[in-house]
Each structure stands twice: as C-alpha cells, then as structure tokens.
Enzyme design. Structure first.
Site, PDB file in Angstrom:
ATOM      1  N   ASP A   1      44.724  77.307  42.013  1.00  0.00           N
ATOM      2  CA  ASP A   1      45.399  76.047  42.358  1.00  0.00           C
ATOM      3  C   ASP A   1      45.044  74.969  41.339  1.00  0.00           C
ATOM      4  O   ASP A   1      44.734  73.838  41.686  1.00  0.00           O
ATOM      5  CB  ASP A   1      45.009  75.607  43.768  1.00  0.00           C
ATOM      6  CG  ASP A   1      45.897  74.464  44.284  1.00  0.00           C
ATOM      7  OD1 ASP A   1      46.998  74.284  43.735  1.00  0.00           O
ATOM      8  OD2 ASP A   1      45.482  73.765  45.217  1.00  0.00           O
TER       9      ASP A   1
ATOM     10  N   LEU B   1      39.002  62.849  53.181  1.00  0.00           N
ATOM     11  CA  LEU B   1      39.838  63.229  52.049  1.00  0.00           C
ATOM     12  C   LEU B   1      40.899  64.238  52.444  1.00  0.00           C
ATOM     13  O   LEU B   1      42.005  64.229  51.926  1.00  0.00           O
ATOM     14  CB  LEU B   1      38.969  63.811  50.921  1.00  0.00           C
ATOM     15  CG  LEU B   1      37.985  62.848  50.256  1.00  0.00           C
ATOM     16  CD1 LEU B   1      37.142  63.577  49.249  1.00  0.00           C
ATOM     17  CD2 LEU B   1      38.708  61.683  49.606  1.00  0.00           C
ATOM     18  N   GLY B   2      40.575  65.134  53.365  1.00  0.00           N
ATOM     19  CA  GLY B   2      41.532  66.156  53.757  1.00  0.00           C
ATOM     20  C   GLY B   2      40.988  66.984  54.898  1.00  0.00           C
ATOM     21  O   GLY B   2      39.866  66.777  55.381  1.00  0.00           O
TER      22      GLY B   2
ATOM     23  N   GLN C   1      42.274  74.156  58.891  1.00  0.00           N
ATOM     24  CA  GLN C   1      42.354  74.652  60.257  1.00  0.00           C
ATOM     25  C   GLN C   1      41.019  74.577  60.971  1.00  0.00           C
ATOM     26  O   GLN C   1      40.948  74.336  62.167  1.00  0.00           O
ATOM     27  CB  GLN C   1      42.864  76.098  60.248  1.00  0.00           C
ATOM     28  CG  GLN C   1      43.078  76.688  61.640  1.00  0.00           C
ATOM     29  CD  GLN C   1      43.618  78.098  61.582  1.00  0.00           C
ATOM     30  OE1 GLN C   1      43.752  78.680  60.508  1.00  0.00           O
ATOM     31  NE2 GLN C   1      43.898  78.665  62.736  1.00  0.00           N
ATOM     32  N   PHE C   2      39.925  74.781  60.221  1.00  0.00           N
ATOM     33  CA  PHE C   2      38.617  74.848  60.864  1.00  0.00           C
ATOM     34  C   PHE C   2      37.641  73.776  60.367  1.00  0.00           C
ATOM     35  O   PHE C   2      36.470  73.793  60.764  1.00  0.00           O
ATOM     36  CB  PHE C   2      37.980  76.224  60.631  1.00  0.00           C
ATOM     37  CG  PHE C   2      38.771  77.358  61.219  1.00  0.00           C
ATOM     38  CD1 PHE C   2      38.789  77.578  62.580  1.00  0.00           C
ATOM     39  CD2 PHE C   2      39.514  78.187  60.405  1.00  0.00           C
ATOM     40  CE1 PHE C   2      39.523  78.607  63.118  1.00  0.00           C
ATOM     41  CE2 PHE C   2      40.253  79.227  60.940  1.00  0.00           C
ATOM     42  CZ  PHE C   2      40.259  79.437  62.300  1.00  0.00           C
ATOM     43  N   GLY C   3      38.069  72.885  59.509  1.00  0.00           N
ATOM     44  CA  GLY C   3      37.113  71.909  59.000  1.00  0.00           C
ATOM     45  C   GLY C   3      37.796  70.775  58.272  1.00  0.00           C
ATOM     46  O   GLY C   3      39.019  70.693  58.186  1.00  0.00           O
ATOM     47  N   GLU C   4      36.972  69.887  57.723  1.00  0.00           N
ATOM     48  CA  GLU C   4      37.463  68.690  57.054  1.00  0.00           C
ATOM     49  C   GLU C   4      36.674  68.456  55.777  1.00  0.00           C
ATOM     50  O   GLU C   4      35.575  68.999  55.597  1.00  0.00           O
ATOM     51  CB  GLU C   4      37.324  67.474  57.976  1.00  0.00           C
ATOM     52  CG  GLU C   4      38.093  67.577  59.281  1.00  0.00           C
ATOM     53  CD  GLU C   4      37.813  66.416  60.221  1.00  0.00           C
ATOM     54  OE1 GLU C   4      36.837  65.685  59.975  1.00  0.00           O
ATOM     55  OE2 GLU C   4      38.566  66.247  61.192  1.00  0.00           O
ATOM     56  N   VAL C   5      37.246  67.636  54.902  1.00  0.00           N
ATOM     57  CA  VAL C   5      36.565  67.198  53.684  1.00  0.00           C
ATOM     58  C   VAL C   5      36.449  65.680  53.739  1.00  0.00           C
ATOM     59  O   VAL C   5      37.454  64.985  53.922  1.00  0.00           O
ATOM     60  CB  VAL C   5      37.342  67.620  52.419  1.00  0.00           C
ATOM     61  CG1 VAL C   5      36.566  67.216  51.165  1.00  0.00           C
ATOM     62  CG2 VAL C   5      37.600  69.119  52.420  1.00  0.00           C
TER      63      VAL C   5
ATOM     64  N   LYS D   1      32.243  69.010  52.633  1.00  0.00           N
ATOM     65  CA  LYS D   1      33.092  69.938  53.382  1.00  0.00           C
ATOM     66  C   LYS D   1      32.369  70.265  54.686  1.00  0.00           C
ATOM     67  O   LYS D   1      31.241  70.755  54.663  1.00  0.00           O
ATOM     68  CB  LYS D   1      33.350  71.209  52.583  1.00  0.00           C
ATOM     69  CG  LYS D   1      34.158  71.002  51.320  1.00  0.00           C
ATOM     70  CD  LYS D   1      34.436  72.339  50.655  1.00  0.00           C
ATOM     71  CE  LYS D   1      35.239  72.167  49.388  1.00  0.00           C
ATOM     72  NZ  LYS D   1      35.534  73.470  48.747  1.00  0.00           N
TER      73      LYS D   1
END
Length: 816
Positions: free
Chosen positions: A672, A529-530, A533-537, A568
C-alpha cells in the site's frame, strides 16, 4: 433516568460492589437496592477504569447532568467529589468531554444528600454516556446520575471541514478555530462535531463573545479566501441514515467593516448510497447591504434524499464566518401501510366512515402489489438480457480464466488454466468486474475470462497453445505469495500489513527482539488517526520516551519534552485471532530498523488493551503536506503560498526509494505504498508508514468490497488486481504512482478521470498488452528522465521493472 424512559437494560457499569449496588440503581433521587451504583473496588487517583454507562438508544442533545451520592436512609455516605464524562455516538469511538476552557474534570458532590446539577457547556450529542468518578486520593464512591436534554432530530453525526483560521486585529487577533470540535484535527477537521452544532449563535460583532474569558472570534468558525484558491470552503455532513432534507440553516456573520460577509453561493452534493449524485443543488442568498449583522441564511434543499451532504460555500468577501448550521429533515422513506386516522374520540363532532379506511388500505395494498410485479418483470428481463449477452460473447473455452475471490474477509485471486471449472465452484461476492464491451464478457458471479495475449506479428495459434502462452506470461517475475502465505491486507487496527514469504516468516519466528513495555499513564491522547475492525490508531504524546529507547535510536527532541507517537490499540473485545495477528505485527515491526521506515518504539502488552507505539512525524503525511504547498514560481509568489522546490521533491522521493530498498532486502512487500503512507518530519525527512488505510480521510482511495475499504486499486499493478500477486515488483509499480503524486503536489487522485470500474478495466488492457492501456500522464513539473522512471515502474513484465536499488541510484544521480 428518574422518569423511567431509560430502561434497566440500558444502564451498565464497569463493575459493581454487590447485586444491590448494580448499575440499575444509579438513578437520581431513587433509593431502591442499596441506594446507588457503587463500583467493586476503591477508586484510585488518576484511575478512570470505573464508569456508569447509559445507552440512550438514539442520538440525544444533552445540555445538563445531575449527580448524587448514596444516602440509603442514613446507612451510606459515599459520593464522588469529581467526575469526568465520556460519550460516544457509535459505541466504539469514545470522546472525553471538556468545557470551553478545555477542562475535563467536573465538580461533583460534597455530601451524599444533595443533588448537584452541572451545565454542559458545550453540550454533547451522543447515544452513549459514561460517568467516570475521579478522586485525588483513594476512596469509596457511589453515584446516582441524571441526564437532561432531548432527542437529536438533525441526525447529524459528524462534519468534516478545513481548520478555522486567524484574523489580525489592532488589539488582539481573532481566532476562528473550532475549539470544541470532538473529532480529529490536524490540517482539517474530520469525523466530529463542534461549535457549528452547539446551539450557540455568534454576536453581530465577532470581536465579542457570549462566553467570558475567551478570545475574540470564539463563537465563529471562519476562513479567509486567501487560503482557498478555488474560491470556496467545502464542508461535508454525515448523517445517521438516509433522510429527506427540506432546508439547511446557516448562521453567518455579516460585518462588512471587517470584510466578513455571508456566502455568495452554496453548491450542495448529495450521497444516498455509496456514490455522490451527479446533479448538485445551487443556491444564492439575497444580499443585504443595508442591514449589517449576523443572520441565518435558509437554504432550500428541495426534499433531496441523502445520508451525506457535501456543500461548497463560495466567498462573498475576504472572510466567511459560521457559528451554527442546522438541518431540517424527515427520516420517513415511504407511507406506512396502515396510517393512523383520527378517531371519534379525538374529535366527538367529526365522524369518519370506516369504509374510507378500508378503501385507503385496499388502494395501498394494490399499489404495492403492482410495484412488486413491475420489479419482478424488470429483474427477469435483466437476467434474460445477460444470458443473451453472455451467449453472444462467449469466448474460447481454453482461454485463460482469472478468478477473483474473497474468503474470510481477505481477497485472493487465482488463475485457472482449465476450462472445466464450473460456476458453482465459485464463492465470490463480486457480481461484475469489467463493463460489457467488445473485448469483455459479462462474468457470471465470479468468472471473468480474459482474451489471449496476442500481438500483430504473431500468427494465429490454437486455443490450447494460447492458454499455455498466457499462463506462462502471468507466471513471469518473482514467485508470488500464495493465499496461505499472505497476511491479510488490512490489519486488525485498519492499516495495511506487510506481506512476508512463509519462509521469511518462519525465520522471524525463531528470533526474539526485546521491545520495552511503556507505562500507559505517560501517553496523552491527541486525536484518532484511524480505525479498523478490531482496533484504532491514535496520535499521542509520550512523556519520557527517550528513557525507554536504545542508544542507537536518537530523538531530535529534548528529553524533557513529549514525543509525538502513533499508538495502534487493539480493542479489549478482540477475538483470539485478532490478538495473535496483532502480536505478529509487533514481531514484524520490531525487525524494521531503517532511517526511512517508521519504527516500533515500545509496547503495552502486560494488560488490555494491547498497544504498539510507533514513530510519528510532526508534519503529518506527505499527501496532506504537499497539497498545502505549491511549486516554486510566479504563481506561488502571487498567492503567497508555501513552496517546495523540485530538488526537495526529488530528495523526498529518494528517501522513499531508500526505505523500500530496505524492505525489499528483507523480502517484505508493503502492498500500500502511497503518499498517504509516508510521513514528513523536519527538513523534508520522510519515513514510510502503514496506517493510511485506516483513515477515513482516504477512504476514497480504496475500492470497496462488501462495504469495506481494502483495495488501493489506483496504486496496484495489473497482476496484483487480476492475479493477487504482491511482490517487490508490484511495490515498484506503486512507487511509480507515488512519484507521480509527488510531482503533482497531490492535487489530483491517480486516474481521476476514470471510475473504479474503468481502472480495473484498464488492468485488463495491461494484461493483453495490445497498446490500448492508459498510463498516468507526465506531470507539468516532471522532466523526461523522471517520467521514464515512472514508465519503467509500470512495465507489463515484472522482470523488466527496476529494482528499488536501481530506482534509488537513479534518483540520487538527479540531485545536485
């Protein structure tokens, strides 16, 4: 590998049994060392921890792989009966290869001697390749491997396009989906490559296919004009670097009997730096009604320079089908300083005068020197002009000074009431915030002075009293969170993180909330999904999640079916600070228990990579959901588009307000809030999420600082942009923008007629409050009562904005 083009330092592995079985010995048909690469431990079933990795240094088009076991002159007898391949184009996002039937496991060796070659269908485009041994029982394995292919000269690293559609046929329907696409696929395809780059061109009759045992239409990706009211399909192509493009070749189906034709026109936009160029290139192919059949259409790109190309292909008939798109380009940006000229050895009959070479080099050096002088003169004139403009537009020294600063990859804004602060004390990377105009001065590096707040009824006052009044004006509303108290807006995995007052965070740290550890093997990856800098979803399916949840949490899914979740994931190489922030986010998320807030379901923290597992809704995010629907009415009936009623829109808005009411009761600030951060479930159920910022799909919604998308300025209040104040009142402002999105069915970005710089300039008008600020217009479907709620959310004074309790109550009263 065996030819030596790949160096030892470009071959690595997860582990090695000994120095003599290191990764560099994993070359096909070589017997150095102990004869192969061997991992340190026995490979277990369903374990994919061990791998042999090759760095090709650049993107390559790989069509064939070979494997071999360890023979070592009769001493060894280890081999891998099966293996999988993972590949990456950037070294961070890894993709599991699968064949055209979706199978990932490749049959390997049956003995330690023979070389087994396997075609990769589809081929892969990658820089990094991993061979991962697979076994059905515990065993020792060793591998030697080889890669066959060529350098990928197109430079294409991904294309984004709408998902292909289905055509009804008398026998079997034709599916024009991109079945081997390796990016994210929900309602559109993002950040990947697939059938349009696999080197296979479709047949004239798309009801047949090159590949057996697949469905009609397999070779093509196609769309019908009924799904695109604009009359065109937009595909964006991302490249590895800025290139000089000569042509684009598009292989199109042309089968008039099935209402499929090549495109009528294509309009291409080019992006070389951060922005798209204003002047597009249009091309219309010549029609060929006499010779039906698939064909390549060559589009002349006129040597345009770009790192990304966005093409709008206009329909010529009901269907448009593509099977292959290729680009011809050159990465050379300028002439080399010392070009290689033919030598006498190249052609003994042709002699070259060395004086010509010296003259050519001298001319090039002279040209470069002249260009440098011109650039220096231009820069000096710009600096001198800025100094004159600054001198002519200097305002009172005691006016309010708003300071925008970035420190340690966070942004925080401070306001200074003293005029004695020097420019040298600033360390911002902002060069310019407001464009020059009668109400603005050019900031020097960071300082941007705003004029005092005045009204027509007030008499002139001294500069000192004006500064005090302005300082008091910006101090209204709830206490804002100081820089030290604000969690970085962009979390370690790329999404936003909630802002929490230091006092509330201290209270949270004294409590322990039990969160179950979930078995990783029960997570099935669906798509990314996204990332941050240090991880992904990642979007995943979790099996047996119902067994790990408390009775208070109910799933609307039978226990024997997997649950859709967002995971995450923190990269294993993340530093200590990132790990601490990730664990802090887990603690924050574990406190949130509301039907309209995405909940933390479980974690994986006993081993790396650390994971938190949250809810995900089956209809994706609200932005994409509404953009695919239309309001009820005659237009929707004519277009046969799915509809959402006005009452349903109010119902969804009320749920968002309810979730924000819960967050505000905890003194949490979202920071956000937008439709991209709201997920949609069954019966228009809405839950507020936090990972919209990490998605490349919405990178255009964020103002970029130092190349990173961090500020959602089109949703932010004036005090958040100018002063760094994030409160429940600034969330109320963002709710008003979110409500505006909903009533427009997310067909338009807020302030779409303004550039990012003009949006920031407009916040200065809100600060001065001289009735020159621009508000978002009233949507067509929006009644006056609902627009009044939006306007109340955008009041300048934070104390005058409604609370979420009041917003929620007002929305409930509007529902039948």
């Amino acid at each position: 590998m065996s030819g030596g083009q790949i160096q030892d330092e470009d071959i690595s592995a997860s582990s090695q049994w000994s120095e003599s079985t290191a990764a560099r010995y994993g070359r096909l048909d070589f017997e150095e060392g102990d004869g192969a690469w061997c991992p340190e431990i026995t490979v277990e079933p369903d374990s994919l921890k061990e791998f042999l990795q090759i760095d090709l240094r650049s993107l390559h088009f790989i069509t064939l792989v070979g494997t071999q076991g360890r023979h070592a002159g009769g001493i060894g007898n280890e081999f891998s009966q099966m293996y999988k391949i993972k590949y990456s184009r950037d070294g961070s996002r890894w993709i599991s290869w699968r064949n055209r039937q979706g199978k990932q496991v490749i049959e390997g060796n049956r003995n330690a001697y023979d070389i087994v070659l396997k075609d990769l269908e589809p081929p892969i485009i990658a820089r990094y390749v991993r061979f991962m041994p697979v076994t059905d029982h515990s065993m020792n394995v060793c591998m030697r491997v080889e890669l066959y292919g060529c350098e990928w000269l197109d430079g294409l690293v991904s294309y984004n396009a709408p998902v292909g559609e289905q055509m009804s046929l008398p026998a079997l329907p034709a599916y024009f989906n991109d079945s081997v696409y390796d990016g994210a696929v929900i309602h559109s395809m993002t950040e990947g490559l697939g059938q349009l780059t696999d080197g296979v061109c479709g047949l004239d009759d798309f009801t047949h296919s090159h590949v057996y045992n697949v469905w009609p239409g397999y070779d093509y990706v196609g769309w019908t004009n009924e799904s695109f009211p604009s009359g065109y399909v937009e595909i964006m192509f991302e490249f590895d670097r800025t290139r000089n493009f000569t042509t684009m070749k598009v292989h199109c189906n042309n089968m008039p009997s099935r209402h499929a034709k090549a495109f009528r026109q294509v309009v291409c936009y080019f992006r070389s730096e951060a922005d798209w160029e204003a002047a597009p290139l249009a091309f219309g192919p010549a029609e060929d009604e006499e010779n039906p059949g698939a064909r390549f259409v060559t589009v002349n790109l006129a040597n345009r320079m770009a790192s990304a190309i966005k093409c709008q292909f206009h329909f010529a008939d009901a269907w448009m089908l593509f099977s292959e798109i290729t680009f011809q380009s050159d990465t050379a940006m300028c002439l080399p300083l010392s070009p290689r000229l033919p030598s006498p050895e190249d052609d003994p009959t042709h002699k070259i005068d060395d004086s010509n070479t010296r003259i050519l080099i001298g001319c090039l050096v002279a040209i470069i020197f002249i260009l440098v002088v011109i650039i220096v003169i231009i820069l000096w004139r710009q600096v001198w002009q800025k100094m004159l403009e600054k001198a002519s537009r200097r305002m009172l020294d005691d006016e309010l000074t708003a300071s925008l600063s970035i420190q340690s990859e966070t942004f925080a804004y401070t306001h200074n009431q003293s005029s004695t602060i020097s420019e040298q004390e600033s360390n911002s990377t902002y060069e310019r915030i407001f464009p020059l105009g009668p109400d603005y001065q050019e900031p020097s590096r960071i300082i941007c002075k705003l004029p005092e707040e005045t009204t027509k009824q007030q008499p002139p006052v001294s500069s000192k009293s004006t500064a005090a009044a302005a300082a008091a004006a910006v101090q209204d509303g709830a206490p804002h969170y100081a820089e030290a108290d604000i969690v970085n807006l962009q979390g370690v995995t790329g999404g936003n993180t909630y802002a929490i007052p230091a006092l509330a965070m201290d209270l949270l740290s004294g409590k322990d909330v039990a969160v179950e550890e979930f078995p990783r093997k029960m997570l099935t990856f669906k798509e990314k999904l996204g990332e941050g800098q240090f991880g992904e979803v990642h979007l995943c399916e979790a099996e047996g999640m119902q067994e790990f949840m408390n009775k208070e949490f109910l799933f609307d899914i039978p226990e024997d079916q997997p649950v859709l979740v967002a995971v995450k994931m923190l990269r294993s190489d993340a530093d200590k600070n990132a790990r601490n922030d990730f664990l802090k986010e887990i603690k924050i998320m574990s406190r949130l228990k509301d039907p309209n807030i995405i909940r933390l379901l479980a974690v994986c923290i006993y081993s790396d990579p650390l994971c938190m597992i949250t809810e995900y809704m089956e209809n994706g995010d609200l932005n994409q959901f509404l953009s695919r629907h239309e309001p009820e009415g005659q237009l929707a009936v004519l277009s046969n588009a799915p509809t959402v009623s006005f009452n349903s829109l109010c119902y969804m808005a009320a749920q968002i307000a309810s979730g924000m009411k819960y967050l505000s009761s905890l003194n949490f600030v979202h920071r956000d809030l937008a439709t991209r951060n709201c997920l949609v479930g069954k019966n228009y159920t809405i839950k507020i999420a936090d990972f919209g910022m990490s998605r490349n799909l919405y990178s255009g919604d964020y103002y970029r600082i130092q190349g990173r998308a961090v500020l959602p300025i089109r949703w932010m209040s004036w005090e958040s942009i100018l002063l760094g104040k994030f409160t429940t009142a600034s969330d109320a402002w963002a709710f008003g923008v979110t409500l505006w999105e909903i009533l427009n069915f997310c067909k338009e970005q807020p302030y779409s007629q303004l550039t990012d710089e003009q949006v920031i300039e407009n916040t200065g008008e809100f600060f001065r409050d001289q009735k020159r600020q621009i508000y978002l217009p009233q949507p067509v479907l929006c009644p006056d009562s609902l627009y009044k709620i939006m306007l109340s959310c955008w009041r300048r004074n934070t104390k005058e904005r409604p609370s979420f309790q009041e917003i929620h109550r007002a929305l409930l009263e509007m529902q039948p």
